[in-house]
Design a protein around this motif. Structure first.
Motif, PDB file in Angstrom:
ATOM      1  N   UNK A 128       0.842  -1.196   0.000  1.00 23.18           N
ATOM      2  CA  UNK A 128       0.000   0.000   0.000  1.00 23.18           C
ATOM      3  C   UNK A 128       0.881   1.251   0.000  1.00 23.18           C
ATOM      4  N   UNK A 129       0.823   2.006  -1.082  1.00 22.93           N
ATOM      5  CA  UNK A 129       1.609   3.217  -1.295  1.00 22.93           C
ATOM      6  C   UNK A 129       3.114   2.944  -1.242  1.00 22.93           C
ATOM      7  N   UNK A 216       0.351  -6.756  -0.490  1.00 24.68           N
ATOM      8  CA  UNK A 216       1.522  -7.525  -0.071  1.00 24.68           C
ATOM      9  C   UNK A 216       1.941  -7.213   1.361  1.00 24.68           C
ATOM     10  N   UNK A 217       1.547  -6.041   1.884  1.00 24.66           N
ATOM     11  CA  UNK A 217       1.888  -5.669   3.258  1.00 24.66           C
ATOM     12  C   UNK A 217       1.505  -6.768   4.252  1.00 24.66           C
ATOM     13  N   UNK A 218       0.322  -7.346   4.055  1.00 25.52           N
ATOM     14  CA  UNK A 218      -0.195  -8.342   4.997  1.00 25.52           C
ATOM     15  C   UNK A 218       0.781  -9.511   5.124  1.00 25.52           C
ATOM     16  N   UNK A 219       1.260 -10.000   4.015  1.00 29.39           N
ATOM     17  CA  UNK A 219       2.113 -11.181   4.020  1.00 29.39           C
ATOM     18  C   UNK A 219       3.523 -10.855   4.520  1.00 29.39           C
ATOM     19  N   UNK A 220       4.053  -9.736   4.079  1.00 23.85           N
ATOM     20  CA  UNK A 220       5.381  -9.356   4.521  1.00 23.85           C
ATOM     21  C   UNK A 220       5.440  -9.045   6.005  1.00 23.85           C
ATOM     22  N   UNK A 231      -4.148  -7.967   9.655  1.00 19.40           N
ATOM     23  CA  UNK A 231      -5.164  -7.687   8.647  1.00 19.40           C
ATOM     24  C   UNK A 231      -5.019  -6.265   8.123  1.00 19.40           C
ATOM     25  N   UNK A 232      -5.587  -6.059   6.951  1.00 21.96           N
ATOM     26  CA  UNK A 232      -5.542  -4.758   6.275  1.00 21.96           C
ATOM     27  C   UNK A 232      -6.962  -4.418   5.838  1.00 21.96           C
ATOM     28  N   UNK A 233      -7.399  -3.214   6.169  1.00 23.40           N
ATOM     29  CA  UNK A 233      -8.752  -2.791   5.815  1.00 23.40           C
ATOM     30  C   UNK A 233      -8.707  -1.427   5.135  1.00 23.40           C
ATOM     31  N   UNK A 234      -9.575  -1.246   4.161  1.00 19.93           N
ATOM     32  CA  UNK A 234      -9.596  -0.026   3.367  1.00 19.93           C
ATOM     33  C   UNK A 234     -10.940   0.676   3.496  1.00 19.93           C
ATOM     34  N   UNK A 308      10.430  -7.749  -1.723  1.00 24.21           N
ATOM     35  CA  UNK A 308       9.399  -6.775  -1.386  1.00 24.21           C
ATOM     36  C   UNK A 308      10.094  -5.423  -1.224  1.00 24.21           C
ATOM     37  N   UNK A 309       9.384  -4.314  -1.395  1.00 24.47           N
ATOM     38  CA  UNK A 309      10.015  -2.996  -1.250  1.00 24.47           C
ATOM     39  C   UNK A 309      10.727  -2.776   0.076  1.00 24.47           C
ATOM     40  N   UNK A 310      10.094  -3.162   1.198  1.00 21.39           N
ATOM     41  CA  UNK A 310      10.692  -2.864   2.503  1.00 21.39           C
ATOM     42  C   UNK A 310      12.010  -3.590   2.717  1.00 21.39           C
ATOM     43  N   UNK A 311      12.270  -4.644   1.930  1.00 22.29           N
ATOM     44  CA  UNK A 311      13.538  -5.354   2.056  1.00 22.29           C
ATOM     45  C   UNK A 311      14.694  -4.563   1.443  1.00 22.29           C
TER      46      UNK A 311
END
Length: 334
Positions: A128-129, A216-220, A231-234, A308-311
């Motif tokens: 997300x973003x 992908x945030x949820x899994x990472x 969990x992720x909610x929008x 993933x980006x954060x890596x």
């Protein structure tokens, strides 16, 4: 250091222009190729960026219709159902970044990487973003000894313009997919039907109706933190700033529950906010990833692999640039 141009496929769109703008501000001499199906539109966008060239890209052609033109990296801003851009990057041995496919759609990209794991760096960028959720969340997690629950609530203002590709991605992920994944009590489960509906508090305390999503945030984040519940909610509606009579903004609410270093209960709640909406943060994350992938920051270029980006993003660099663009992080009452 003389570099071949970075190819931005879909770079004439809103997200692409944001990424190009940040790259240009960070590296005025960096050459860019703005690629798209509409050559005139790509050329017009390139003219507005400077030191950029608009080119026609054909995803049905093995060489993308670019011939022998060299590139140093490729970023694509929509879902490439052909994987032509990724295969082109692998043949050239240059990094590849995609920011649209949901986790349920990355099978072709993963298969392409598995068959040529040493060809190039491949970044599954549909966070997300693009880092604005994962990097702050992992920073907040450092104060915890153990994390039991990690909840993300993203608020997208209904006035926030995202462009056709972003709209298609959001519609596909919230409407076309009948279920999303979450982690509950240590197990991965599917949310569907009424279980998708939920709510969370915005930065100003307003309760918002939301629906489940699984970027992908949820899994990472579940993998890195070991949290049993993720969990992720929008929510799409009115942002906290607009309720105050100010211009719209975008918000990400990050809630953590667990134990501190002394094994005492600990909860935290933070808001990640950008006053210009979702696009600047998305563009920033893409620009920083391209910077890191090809070593524009003076460090060695990223080796072939699946990321993933954060890596790849340095938190200190990310937060510095985040603040530079006008982003803000606020601690909220749990």
């Amino acid at each position: 250091m003389t570099l071949d141009p970075i190819l931005l496929i879909g770079g004439a769109g809103i997200v692409g222009r944001q990424a190009a703008r940040f790259l240009r501000e960070m590296y005025p001499e960096l050459p860019l190729l703005i690629g798209g199906r509409d050559l005139a539109r790509a050329q017009q966008a390139a003219a507005g960026i400077g030191n950029a060239e608009g080119v026609a890209v054909d995803l049905t052609a093995q060489d993308l219709d670019l011939g022998e033109r060299p590139v140093s990296a490729i970023a694509i801003f929509f879902t490439d159902t052909t994987t032509a851009a990724l295969q082109f990057a692998q043949r050239r041995g240059v990094p590849y970044l995609s920011v649209s496919p949901a986790m349920t759609e990355v099978g072709p990209e993963i298969a392409a990487h598995m068959h040529r794991p040493n060809a190039s760096a491949v970044v599954l960028g549909t966070e997300w973003l693009v880092g604005a959720t994962t990097i702050p969340a992992l920073e907040f997690a450092k104060t915890f000894h153990r994390i039991d629950t990690l909840r993300i609530g993203a608020l997208l203002d209904e006035q926030d313009e995202g462009g056709p590709a972003s709209y298609d991605d959001l519609e596909r992920q919230t409407q076309a997919l009948p279920a999303v994944q979450v982690r509950r009590n240590g197990a991965w489960v599917w949310r569907s039907g009424d279980a998708l509906e939920t709510s969370f508090r915005a930065a100003d305390g307003t309760m918002l109706q939301a629906t489940g999503l699984s970027p992908h945030d949820v899994f990472g984040l579940a993998t890195v933190t070991g949290a049993s519940n993720v969990e992720f909610n929008l929510a799409i509606g009115v942002s906290s700033s607009r309720r105050r009579g100010e211009p719209m903004s975008t918000e990400i609410i990050i809630e953590l529950e667990g134990e501190d270093q002394a094994a005492q209960p600990l909860r935290s709640r933070h808001a990640v906010i950008h006053p210009e909406g979702q696009m600047p943060l998305t563009g920033l994350g893409i620009a920083l990833l391209l910077e890191r992938l090809i070593g524009l920051d003076g460090k060695p270029a990223v080796r072939a692999g699946l990321y993933f980006p954060y890596q790849l993003l340095d938190p200190a660099v990310y937060f510095e640039r985040f603040a530079w663009t006008g982003g803000k992080i606020s601690a909220l009452k749990p």
